[in-house]
Design a protein around this motif. Structure first.
Motif, PDB file in Angstrom:
ATOM      1  N   ASP A 214       0.828  -1.214   0.000  1.00 29.78           N
ATOM      2  CA  ASP A 214       0.000   0.000   0.000  1.00 29.78           C
ATOM      3  C   ASP A 214       0.859   1.259   0.000  1.00 29.78           C
ATOM      4  OD1 ASP A 214      -2.273  -1.575   0.024  1.00 29.78           O
ATOM      5  OD2 ASP A 214      -2.661  -1.309   2.168  1.00 29.78           O
ATOM      6  N   LEU A 215       1.932   1.249   0.782  1.00 25.95           N
ATOM      7  CA  LEU A 215       2.846   2.394   0.807  1.00 25.95           C
ATOM      8  C   LEU A 215       3.499   2.582  -0.560  1.00 25.95           C
ATOM      9  CD1 LEU A 215       4.393   4.673   2.198  1.00 25.95           C
ATOM     10  CD2 LEU A 215       6.049   2.957   2.977  1.00 25.95           C
ATOM     11  N   SER A 216       3.910   1.501  -1.174  1.00 32.22           N
ATOM     12  CA  SER A 216       4.516   1.575  -2.510  1.00 32.22           C
ATOM     13  C   SER A 216       3.539   2.149  -3.523  1.00 32.22           C
ATOM     14  CB  SER A 216       4.972   0.194  -2.971  1.00 32.22           C
ATOM     15  OG  SER A 216       5.961  -0.293  -2.133  1.00 32.22           O
ATOM     16  N   LEU A 217       2.280   1.705  -3.455  1.00 35.32           N
ATOM     17  CA  LEU A 217       1.252   2.248  -4.356  1.00 35.32           C
ATOM     18  C   LEU A 217       1.095   3.750  -4.151  1.00 35.32           C
ATOM     19  CD1 LEU A 217      -1.456  -0.551  -4.174  1.00 35.32           C
ATOM     20  CD2 LEU A 217      -0.320   0.266  -6.249  1.00 35.32           C
ATOM     21  N   ALA A 218       1.113   4.179  -2.891  1.00 36.96           N
ATOM     22  CA  ALA A 218       1.011   5.617  -2.614  1.00 36.96           C
ATOM     23  C   ALA A 218       2.215   6.368  -3.188  1.00 36.96           C
ATOM     24  CB  ALA A 218       0.902   5.851  -1.110  1.00 36.96           C
TER      25      ALA A 218
ATOM     26  N   ASN B 284       3.618  12.844  -6.885  1.00 37.49           N
ATOM     27  CA  ASN B 284       4.207  13.722  -7.902  1.00 37.49           C
ATOM     28  C   ASN B 284       5.711  13.486  -8.041  1.00 37.49           C
ATOM     29  OD1 ASN B 284       1.786  14.882  -8.557  1.00 37.49           O
ATOM     30  ND2 ASN B 284       2.103  16.725  -7.337  1.00 37.49           N
ATOM     31  N   ALA B 285       6.357  13.138  -6.929  1.00 39.60           N
ATOM     32  CA  ALA B 285       7.809  12.924  -6.958  1.00 39.60           C
ATOM     33  C   ALA B 285       8.184  11.761  -7.879  1.00 39.60           C
ATOM     34  CB  ALA B 285       8.320  12.669  -5.551  1.00 39.60           C
ATOM     35  N   PHE B 286       7.314  10.775  -8.015  1.00 42.24           N
ATOM     36  CA  PHE B 286       7.573   9.646  -8.926  1.00 42.24           C
ATOM     37  C   PHE B 286       7.169  10.004 -10.358  1.00 42.24           C
ATOM     38  CE2 PHE B 286       6.007   5.785 -11.121  1.00 42.24           C
ATOM     39  CZ  PHE B 286       7.193   5.065 -11.168  1.00 42.24           C
ATOM     40  N   LEU B 287       6.077  10.691 -10.509  1.00 46.91           N
ATOM     41  CA  LEU B 287       5.491  10.915 -11.838  1.00 46.91           C
ATOM     42  C   LEU B 287       6.103  12.074 -12.607  1.00 46.91           C
ATOM     43  CD1 LEU B 287       1.761  10.388 -10.868  1.00 46.91           C
ATOM     44  CD2 LEU B 287       3.205   8.853 -12.201  1.00 46.91           C
ATOM     45  N   TYR B 288       6.656  13.058 -11.912  1.00 47.11           N
ATOM     46  CA  TYR B 288       7.153  14.255 -12.589  1.00 47.11           C
ATOM     47  C   TYR B 288       8.620  14.500 -12.278  1.00 47.11           C
ATOM     48  CZ  TYR B 288       2.190  15.144 -13.136  1.00 47.11           C
ATOM     49  OH  TYR B 288       0.864  15.019 -13.450  1.00 47.11           O
TER      50      TYR B 288
END
Length: 181
Positions: free
Chosen positions: A166-170, A175-179
């Protein structure tokens, strides 16, 4: 996004060149296709090759690519449109690809690290690409503790693992992962 999910979970296949790969499609989409329109590549290891090697059909966009605004292949594209929609977040939260990548990531981190705090730091580092601050570590550990309590109450067989997924999914939805800044 797809390649990054595979990369953070140590699942990305870096093999170069060769024919296009056809990973499995969602059953809902397969039902709409004629027989033989999308023959899944038999070698499962090829399914996690870089996205540039995925077979492209003019009239069928790979679902994750369509969600994240890949232009249609049946016409030229002078300008690529960008959007941020709820569908993108829901896809990252609920897709089989994301869930499997997060499960693999958690399994890897559990084998590398001992202790909840160290695992949280490592998960954060692998997903975001930087060391978390003390405050961030505290928030991550608190999240895990709350999730473990909820999952224990629900009778989950391995609440620590499920809470870490669940933490990994969050984190992969942050934004830090996606951008890239």
């Amino acid at each position: 996004v797809r390649d990054c999910l595979y990369a953070v979970s140590d699942s990305l296949n870096y093999e170069m060149s060769g024919p296009g790969v056809r990973p499995p499609l969602p059953n809902e989409l397969v039902k709409t296709l004629k027989n033989g329109q999308w023959t899944v590549t038999p070698n499962v290891a090829d399914h996690s090759r870089r996205s540039i090697y995925l077979f492209a059909r003019r009239n069928l966009r790979y679902p994750l690519f369509a969600t994240f605004d890949r232009p249609a292949a049946n016409c030229s594209c002078a300008v690529r449109h960008e959007s941020t929609t709820a569908t993108q977040s829901l896809s990252l939260l609920n897709s089989r690809l994301t869930k499997e990548a997060c499960e693999k990531l958690v399994s890897t981190v559990r084998s590398e690290c001992r202790g909840r705090e160290h695992r949280c730091e490592r998960l954060f580092f692998r997903v975001v690409g930087r060391t978390p601050t003390r405050e961030e570590v505290s928030e991550l550990v608190s999240f895990i503790e709350e999730q473990v309590a909820l999952l224990e109450h629900q009778g989950d067989s391995d609440p620590e693992y499920a809470a870490s997924v669940d933490l990994s999914l969050a984190l992969v939805n942050s934004n830090a992962f996606l951008y890239v800044d």
